[in-house]
Design a protein around this motif. Structure first.
Motif, PDB file in Angstrom:
ATOM      1  N   GLU A  30      -7.758   3.018  -0.829  1.00  0.00           N
ATOM      2  CA  GLU A  30      -6.467   2.345  -0.896  1.00  0.00           C
ATOM      3  C   GLU A  30      -6.602   0.863  -0.561  1.00  0.00           C
ATOM      4  O   GLU A  30      -5.922   0.019  -1.149  1.00  0.00           O
ATOM      5  CB  GLU A  30      -5.469   3.030   0.032  1.00  0.00           C
ATOM      6  CG  GLU A  30      -5.166   4.462  -0.401  1.00  0.00           C
ATOM      7  CD  GLU A  30      -4.070   5.113   0.406  1.00  0.00           C
ATOM      8  OE1 GLU A  30      -3.496   4.439   1.303  1.00  0.00           O
ATOM      9  OE2 GLU A  30      -3.772   6.292   0.153  1.00  0.00           O
ATOM     10  N   GLY A  70       0.833  -1.192   0.000  1.00  0.00           N
ATOM     11  CA  GLY A  70       0.000   0.000   0.000  1.00  0.00           C
ATOM     12  C   GLY A  70       0.872   1.246   0.000  1.00  0.00           C
ATOM     13  O   GLY A  70       2.066   1.195  -0.309  1.00  0.00           O
ATOM     14  N   ARG A  71       0.297   2.374   0.356  1.00  0.00           N
ATOM     15  CA  ARG A  71       1.045   3.636   0.363  1.00  0.00           C
ATOM     16  C   ARG A  71       1.835   3.729   1.662  1.00  0.00           C
ATOM     17  O   ARG A  71       1.309   4.110   2.702  1.00  0.00           O
ATOM     18  CB  ARG A  71       0.077   4.808   0.208  1.00  0.00           C
ATOM     19  CG  ARG A  71       0.686   6.002  -0.526  1.00  0.00           C
ATOM     20  CD  ARG A  71      -0.336   7.091  -0.753  1.00  0.00           C
ATOM     21  NE  ARG A  71      -1.448   6.675  -1.566  1.00  0.00           N
ATOM     22  CZ  ARG A  71      -1.428   6.615  -2.899  1.00  0.00           C
ATOM     23  NH1 ARG A  71      -0.323   6.916  -3.555  1.00  0.00           N
ATOM     24  NH2 ARG A  71      -2.507   6.237  -3.570  1.00  0.00           N
TER      25      ARG A  71
END
Length: 266
Positions: free
Chosen positions: A253, A192-193
């Motif tokens: 996300e 993910g981020r």
């Protein structure tokens, strides 16, 4: 053993606290006949978002016609929320039966924690239910988490932040190192981020294991302001007009990570 007695026994195991390490789980699954080897799996870690990502991933595979097991924690109301097949909670009868089974193979020399015991129950239940795929949420960390006895089709690490510092360390790099412990040789990992220092730590582990890495924002993208209407692109595909029932912009996300897990494990 009745359901009431089983739940009482399970909650009684919480007195053992948290015990990181895989020796107990290795013993339990060995005595159960390696149930986790009878189906494919996906493994999801992260400080936040891993539960939502797991639920979304399981729902997509189920919609595609697969028989899917889902293991998450903690539960909100009933213990059975932790272990599901095709969205249905494990029955009280099966909870009682599996508690008795795992208790029997544990004695007299193995003393599982609550999470180790329930993970063994889930892995066995998915095998008995003949699932095509099991989606497993890591409990704490990754490297020494009880779920880390599976050999998944793909793994995901949704987010990294300081959590459970007494077990995982007090820097983002140390937390990332522990969560990177779910990465397996040559098995894709979805990120993910993540903060740069966490991402770099995880990528070093992935390089050592020849595991392909796919990052949100680089290899796949989500576009939109709310999960009720968004777009996804990645792996040579683009999907428009997508919607997700989960509320909150942060779920975008999680949706992207779930979609990328589906893409890499088909």
């Amino acid at each position: 053993m009745t359901y009431t007695a089983a739940v009482s026994y399970l909650y009684g195991l919480q007195k053992h606290g948290i015990k990181l390490g895989l020796d107990t789980m290795t013993a339990l699954v060995g005595r159960l006949g390696m149930p986790q080897s009878r189906y494919r799996s996906l493994h999801i870690a992260g400080t936040n978002g891993k539960g939502s990502t797991a639920a979304l991933t399981a729902a997509m595979f189920q919609a595609g016609g697969y028989r899917v097991g889902l293991y998450t924690s903690p539960h909100l109301v009933e213990f059975g929320e932790r272990i599901r097949v095709d969205g249905r909670m494990i029955s009280e009868t099966d909870i009682a039966r599996l508690t008795e089974l795992v208790k029997g193979i544990s004695e007299p020399d193995v003393s599982p924690t609550f999470f180790e015991f329930t993970t063994a129950m889930a892995l066995q239940y998915f095998a008995a239910s003949q699932v095509d795929l099991a989606v497993l949420e890591v409990g704490l960390g990754g490297r020494f988490d009880a779920t880390n006895v599976v050999s998944p089709l793909a793994s995901a690490i949704t987010t990294i932040a300081l959590d459970h510092q007494q077990y995982l360390g007090n820097t983002l790099e140390s937390v990332a190192f522990e969560k990177a412990g779910i990465i397996k040789p040559n098995v894709p990992v979805i990120l993910g981020r993540l903060p740069r220092e966490a991402r770099d730590t995880i990528q070093r582990t992935a390089v050592e294991l020849d595991a392909p890495v796919f990052c949100l924002g680089r290899d796949f993208q989500d576009e939109g302001e709310t999960p009720t209407r968004f777009k996804y692109s990645g792996f040579g595909r683009r999907y428009d007009e997508l919607s997700c029932p989960l509320l909150g912009a942060h779920q975008l996300e999680n949706c992207a990570c779930a979609l990328s897990l589906v893409e890499t494990s088909r």
